[in-house]
Design an enzyme around this catalytic site. Structure first.
Site, PDB file in Angstrom:
ATOM      1  CB  CYS A   2     -11.945  11.759 -52.056  1.00 46.94           C
ATOM      2  SG  CYS A   2     -11.271  11.965 -53.686  1.00 46.94           S
ATOM      3  NE  ARG A  27     -17.276  13.655 -49.158  1.00 47.57           N
ATOM      4  CZ  ARG A  27     -16.691  14.105 -48.131  1.00 47.57           C
ATOM      5  NH1 ARG A  27     -17.682  14.719 -47.190  1.00 47.57           N
ATOM      6  NH2 ARG A  27     -15.610  14.778 -48.010  1.00 47.57           N
ATOM      7  CD1 TRP A  74     -13.050  14.358 -58.621  1.00 44.47           C
ATOM      8  CD2 TRP A  74     -15.238  13.761 -58.519  1.00 44.47           C
ATOM      9  NE1 TRP A  74     -14.034  14.956 -59.486  1.00 44.47           N
ATOM     10  CE2 TRP A  74     -15.312  14.812 -59.449  1.00 44.47           C
ATOM     11  CE3 TRP A  74     -16.540  13.213 -58.196  1.00 44.47           C
ATOM     12  CZ2 TRP A  74     -16.315  15.259 -60.143  1.00 44.47           C
ATOM     13  CZ3 TRP A  74     -17.658  13.826 -58.844  1.00 44.47           C
ATOM     14  CH2 TRP A  74     -17.531  14.971 -59.915  1.00 44.47           C
ATOM     15  CG  ASN A  98     -10.897  13.115 -48.886  1.00 47.46           C
ATOM     16  OD1 ASN A  98     -10.747  12.049 -49.335  1.00 47.46           O
ATOM     17  ND2 ASN A  98     -11.844  13.183 -48.128  1.00 47.46           N
ATOM     18  N   GLY A  99      -7.896  15.830 -51.074  1.00 52.41           N
ATOM     19  CA  GLY A  99      -7.198  16.925 -51.176  1.00 52.41           C
ATOM     20  C   GLY A  99      -6.159  16.883 -52.125  1.00 52.41           C
ATOM     21  CD  GLU A 479     -19.734  38.085 -52.083  1.00 53.25           C
ATOM     22  OE1 GLU A 479     -20.784  38.569 -52.800  1.00 53.25           O
ATOM     23  OE2 GLU A 479     -19.952  37.045 -51.471  1.00 53.25           O
ATOM     24  CE  LYS A 483     -22.097  36.914 -48.651  1.00 49.62           C
ATOM     25  NZ  LYS A 483     -22.239  36.440 -50.148  1.00 49.62           N
ATOM     26  CD  GLU A 486     -26.111  38.027 -48.385  1.00 51.64           C
ATOM     27  OE1 GLU A 486     -27.408  38.106 -48.806  1.00 51.64           O
ATOM     28  OE2 GLU A 486     -25.112  37.696 -48.758  1.00 51.64           O
ATOM     29  CG  HIS A 502     -14.760  59.986 -59.919  1.00 51.11           C
ATOM     30  ND1 HIS A 502     -14.374  61.372 -60.954  1.00 51.11           N
ATOM     31  CD2 HIS A 502     -13.900  59.311 -60.092  1.00 51.11           C
ATOM     32  CE1 HIS A 502     -13.364  61.107 -61.283  1.00 51.11           C
ATOM     33  NE2 HIS A 502     -12.577  59.937 -60.876  1.00 51.11           N
ATOM     34  CE  LYS A 601     -27.793  28.979 -50.513  1.00 52.46           C
ATOM     35  NZ  LYS A 601     -26.594  29.996 -50.151  1.00 52.46           N
TER      36      LYS A 601
HETATM   37  O1  M6R Z   1     -28.976  30.812 -56.567  1.00 57.86           O
HETATM   38  P1  M6R Z   1     -28.132  31.864 -57.191  1.00 57.86           P
HETATM   39  O2  M6R Z   1     -26.707  31.863 -57.087  1.00 57.86           O
HETATM   40  O3  M6R Z   1     -28.746  32.095 -58.574  1.00 57.86           O
HETATM   41  O4  M6R Z   1     -28.413  33.231 -56.465  1.00 57.86           O
HETATM   42  C1  M6R Z   1     -28.001  34.371 -56.668  1.00 57.86           C
HETATM   43  C2  M6R Z   1     -28.457  35.534 -55.468  1.00 57.86           C
HETATM   44  O5  M6R Z   1     -29.660  35.324 -55.006  1.00 57.86           O
HETATM   45  C3  M6R Z   1     -27.397  34.857 -54.508  1.00 57.86           C
HETATM   46  O6  M6R Z   1     -26.032  35.065 -54.707  1.00 57.86           O
HETATM   47  C4  M6R Z   1     -27.486  36.195 -53.347  1.00 57.86           C
HETATM   48  O7  M6R Z   1     -26.888  37.402 -53.650  1.00 57.86           O
HETATM   49  C5  M6R Z   1     -26.678  35.806 -51.894  1.00 57.86           C
HETATM   50  N1  M6R Z   1     -27.708  35.654 -50.727  1.00 57.86           N
HETATM   51  C6  M6R Z   1     -25.467  36.241 -51.528  1.00 57.86           C
HETATM   52  O8  M6R Z   1     -24.902  35.836 -50.597  1.00 57.86           O
END
Ligand code: M6R
Length: 606
Positions: A2, A27, A74, A98-99, A479, A483, A486, A502, A601
């Site tokens: 919204c 949006r 929305w 919103n929300g 994850e 994170k 990376e 193990h 990305k």
């Molecule tokens: O666009 P996608 O979700 O398909 O991308 C998949 C991965 O490349 C993406 O999640 C990547 O691991 C990110 N850099 C994680 O932060």
């Protein structure tokens, strides 16, 4: 999502409100409305569908007020029709929102008992009646709003105007963003700076729990407790762009903070908030008859798929096969007749995921995809698209896209569970309720961000970091490790807590921080045993948990406390500490968190 706009102007504002709403069309919305204060009375015009319908209504029946609020809606609580469109109002108050107001049912019942009459199915209308009820007890608009805000539970943004008060508008933020715009003898409110760009570039972003009292001469800010606070204004660069960092240092941080809002938005796409049940679109595929589900994706999206495997197997009793797309595409895996293959991707363009999709299609599988970019190739090549409504994600490290994938997949698991009769209606409502509480828990967690900043100098010295978790906390631990590596370039690995002895236990000494993701659930005691094994070898434990410290039974270096959350919804909330640990460690180290080295990305090559 919204959109909210408010103007305290010096001439009739209805047309300007509609123009500003046009800038928020990106949006998504299905109805719109505006209200103004006119000769001391509140008047509104609303219309189903696009803004041109609202503009036509205003053309037929113009509004003349110089103070007004506007909204693109929305649909969440109630159908997308004019009756449910915002603004909602009483004779004293008009509100756009919103929300999610989580406790709207109990507030509505209490107000009905006092005699309030509701004319919509929305959660928003309770806000108008609640403030009105406080005003009837003798409070002025500001005091009444302050008292009402304290009674609301959920994650939301509000803009409010009052009959008889042509020079007053109140905005409030708890989880959904809201910006105050400063003009020349005029003041504005907007759900983002983009809406306000034609009027002003001087913006104050409200902080969580803030509310702002606007007069044409300026704004006064209050915090959650009602104390007067100072909030600085900044010059926004939103005029030419749809994406803007707001008052955050990085896109990644902005996107972390957007999660309460985008999760609300994504959830309400798949949940009927009024009935508290999953409302999944008709896919044309009989979900009860799926013999097996194959999930494939890359990176963070793959880890969302891994969480979904736990949900789908436990609640929908569907066998799930999952593999990273780069492996699945070459494995020549047999796939069952009538099977469904599900692909998860933020960009919808990842080459390996697309190739795996095409392989599954060639094997006769029906293709579902969970994507953020709806026009992407993966979306176009799917039989059923389940969009995540995260909005544009600019930071290379996936944050809000991940939690929106989880929100969508959680609803998908419940939809299949319902179709197959593996969850009762009571359990479905309990799990849906757990999901709707997530945005509020995220707000609570983000309020404690300082503890992540404080830990960063210590963690930044590590060469290796282990992340451990059990059940759905296992992919969340993976994850966390992804994170951290990376964006900070610190080596990190995520393991199933039970696997540690193990092999990885050989790495543990006093120089290795071990992040243990341990919601206080049925697996907690087991994880504690693994933690004790780490502590016995001098490992430095960072415990991420809602459990009381006295339940832990061993020395921890840091306890990052998390709000208590239903185990089903825990992965969505526990994802945030993973993001914050990585973000603050990396920014302390001075790396480029939005564009880390070597990463893209959208990975469109094999
Ligand atoms: O666009 P996608 O979700 O398909 O991308 C998949 C991965 O490349 C993406 O999640 C990547 O691991 C990110 N850099 C994680 O932060």
């Amino acid at each position: 999502m919204c959109g909210i706009v408010g103007i305290l102007g010096t001439k009739p504002v209805a047309d300007e409100l509609v123009d500003a709403l046009r800038r928020l069309e990106y949006r998504g919305y299905d109805s719109a409305g505006v209200a103004t204060v006119e000769n001391g009375h509140l008047e509104r015009r609303r219309a189903e569908g696009k803004l041109k319908n609202l503009a036509a209504r205003l053309n037929d029946e113009p509004l003349q007020g110089h103070a007004g609020i506007g909204h693109t809606r929305w649909a969440t609580h109630g159908a997308p029709n004019e009756r449910n469109a915002h603004p909602h109002m009483t004779d004293k108050v008009s509100v756009v929102h919103n929300g999610i107001i989580e406790n709207f049912r109990e507030i509505r019942d209490a107000l009905r008992a006092e005699g309030a009459e509701f004319s919509s199915e929305t959660d928003t209308e309770v806000v108008a009646h609640l403030i009105t009820s406080e005003m009837r007890k003798g409070d002025g608009p500001v005091a009444a709003t302050g008292r009402a805000l304290k009674k609301l539970r959920g994650a939301f943004a509000l803009a409010i105007i009052f009959a008889g008060h042509d020079d007053l508008m109140i905005g409030a933020r708890e989880g959904s963003p809201l910006a105050v715009g400063h003009g020349e003898g005029e003041m504005y409110l907007g759900s983002d700076a983009i809406a306000l760009a034609p009027f002003t570039s001087q913006i104050t972003y409200l902080e969580e729990g803030d509310w702002a009292i606007l007069h044409r001469g300026g704004a006064e800010f209050r915090d959650r407790a009602g104390n007067k606070v100072k909030r600085r204004s900044i010059t926004s660069s939103a005029s030419g762009f749809l994406v803007d960092k707001g008052n955050h240092k990085h896109f990644m941080l902005k996107e972390i903070h957007e999660q309460p809002e985008v999760i609300s938005h994504t959830l309400t796409n798949y949940i009927d908030m009024t009935s508290g049940e999953v409302a999944f679109p008709d896919t044309g595929i009989d979900l009860a008859k799926i013999p097996r589900l194959t999930i494939s994706a890359c990176g963070t999206a793959y880890l969302a798929g891994m969480v979904a495997k736990y949900w789908l197997e436990r609640y929908a009793r569907v066998p799930v096969e999952i593999d990273v797309a780069s492996e699945m595409r070459y494995r020549e895996a047999p796939m069952p007749e009538g099977g469904v293959a599900l692909f998860v991707s933020q960009s919808g363009e990842t080459a390996d995921t697309l190739a795996a999709l095409r392989y599954a299609k060639a094997q006769g599988q029906r293709i579902f995809s969970v994507v953020n970019v709806r026009t992407s190739t993966i979306a176009r090549e799917s039989d059923v698209v389940l969009p995540t409504l995260a909005g544009p994600e600019i930071g290379v490290a996936s944050t809000k896209a991940f939690t929106c994938q989880l929100a969508t997949l959680a609803c998908f698991a419940l939809a299949i569970g319902r179709a197959r009769g593996t969850i009762t209606p009571e359990l479905e409502r309990e799990l849906v309720q757990a999901l709707t509480e997530v945005p509020r828990h995220m707000v609570g967690l983000l309020r404690e961000e300082q503890q992540y900043e404080e830990m960063a100098p210590w963690l930044s010295k590590a060469k290796d970091v282990l992340y451990l978790g059990r059940g759905t906390a296992y992919p969340i631990a993976m994850e966390g490790a992804l994170k951290l590596k990376e964006i900070s370039y610190i080596h990190a690995e995520g393991y199933a807590a039970g696997e540690m002895k193990h092999g990885p236990i050989a790495l543990i000494d006093e120089n290795v921080p071990v992040v243990v993701v341990a919601p206080d659930d049925e697996l907690f005691e087991k994880t504690v045993s693994n933690m004790q094994e780490v502590a016995a070898r001098g490992g430095q434990i960072v415990l991420v948990s809602d459990a009381n410290s006295d339940k832990v039974g061993c020395r921890v270096a840091t306890h990052l406390s998390v709000p208590s959350v239903h185990p089903f919804a825990a992965p969505l909330v526990y994802a945030l500490p993973m993001q914050l640990i990585a973000y603050h460690t990396a920014t302390f180290m001075g790396t480029d968190v939005d564009q880390p080295r070597n990463l893209a990305k959208s990975v469109t090559v094999e």
